[in-house]
Design an enzyme around this catalytic site. Sequence first.
Site, short mmCIF file in Angstrom:
data_model
loop_
_atom_site.label_atom_id
_atom_site.label_comp_id
_atom_site.label_asym_id
_atom_site.label_seq_id
_atom_site.Cartn_x
_atom_site.Cartn_y
_atom_site.Cartn_z
N TYR A 60 -3.56 4.05 -1.61
CA TYR A 60 -3.25 4.03 -0.89
C TYR A 60 -3.94 3.82 0.72
O TYR A 60 -5.16 4.66 0.60
CB TYR A 60 -1.75 3.76 0.59
CG TYR A 60 -2.11 3.09 1.70
CD1 TYR A 60 -1.23 1.68 2.25
CD2 TYR A 60 -2.85 3.97 2.87
CE1 TYR A 60 -1.25 1.64 3.14
CE2 TYR A 60 -2.11 3.28 4.29
CZ TYR A 60 -1.43 1.68 4.60
OH TYR A 60 -1.26 1.14 5.52
N GLU A 81 -6.56 -2.83 4.55
CA GLU A 81 -5.52 -1.77 4.26
C GLU A 81 -5.16 -3.10 2.82
O GLU A 81 -5.20 -3.94 2.68
CB GLU A 81 -4.17 -3.21 5.37
CG GLU A 81 -3.28 -1.92 3.99
CD GLU A 81 -1.98 -1.79 5.07
OE1 GLU A 81 -0.65 -0.96 5.07
OE2 GLU A 81 -1.64 -3.42 5.88
#
Length: 422
Positions: A144, A232
């Site tokens: 992530y 993101e």
Amino acid sequence: MVRGSLGKLASRALSVAGKWQHQQLRRLNIHEYQGAELMGKYGINVPRGAAAGSVQEVKDTLKNVFPSEKEIVVKSQILAGGRGLGTFKSGLQGGVHIVKAEEAESLGAKMLGQILVTKQTGPQGKIVSKVYLCEKLLLVNEMYFAITLDRNTAGPLIIACSKGGTSIEDLAEKYPDMIIKVPIDVFKGITDDDAAKVVDGLAPKTADRQSSIEQIKKLYELFCKSDCTLLEINPLAETADNKLVAADAKLNFDDNAAFRQKEVFSLRDTTQEDPREVAAAKADLNYIGLDGEIGCMVNGAGLAMATMDIIKLHGGTPANFLDVGGSASEGQVVEAFKILTSDDRVKAILVNIFGGIMKCDVIASGIVNAAKQVDLKVPVVVRLEGTNVDQGKRILKESGMTLITAEDLDDAAEKAVKASVK
């Protein structure tokens, strides 16, 4: 998977600015395929892919871009998260599928033009106007990565986790110690040491360390040069050929930078937005659609919030947030009324104006002109106070309109709630 996943963690654990996934803020949001194209321009590794807006385009893409691929990833393109677990109103389950190449055309036909409902769209869903066809990558590791803006450090903050592919909220609950935060000095920019800290936090298994550091620096370059408010990537993946690849990404951009980011802002897809908010933006009005029955037109964000609160206190529910600002023209007031009356759920309208810079006579003239152009089928409660209030009240009185007047905000809210249930 990734779209909209950062908000809860940002507000609860990282103290970054705002719960953006729960608020309708004026920050440009673009489709996944557009984000991939933009990242590719900055030298960031992304899957090979192309968007298609028709069945014929799907067919052409398969022929020209993926002539020898055995499997294809077909992703519906809407501006909302949870596509993979979404459901089409036609009954098709899932907005993201991995299929055999010969099945991609028929799947695209089932997605295009259909309404996809996810946990973030609400029950009304969003229409799929394009599908994104991507190569299927052999992923050996998923991580992530995100860059957002942090109020505590007054600059960009990089967030990374050695595990990815699921929501960051879940990662924060299960693996809080694996999440690292690297604040970046906005004046110095990202350094090799900063990028190395991020790579160490990601802990790639096979990807070349120096190449990974360069990828992180390129992502930061994109964030800054494109005036992003959020970048993101979930998952940021390692492939079998030892590369870091942005397998799925979400990008938001600061609307205040629209004047210098014309290419980015030309990507805006208004078909994915609330048409009332699109109309309000064109009229330079601050509008957010809600689910209530009392339409509100107020000058000043603080007064607008107070008006909504007092409506709630009296048992009603506001249908919107609408701040006409301090320098609205009669034309803007007319447009505001058009937007309010376009909402079928609105059963009453409350106009609450405290005239300072905004003059009450301008609001009154706008209301009268709006009544001439819009078929007002719902009761209108008006509370005026402040600059030119007497002129404003006289304009309304002489107009012959049937209005409900109020002396103060509490009185206005109570009358609006009563009018909405008749």
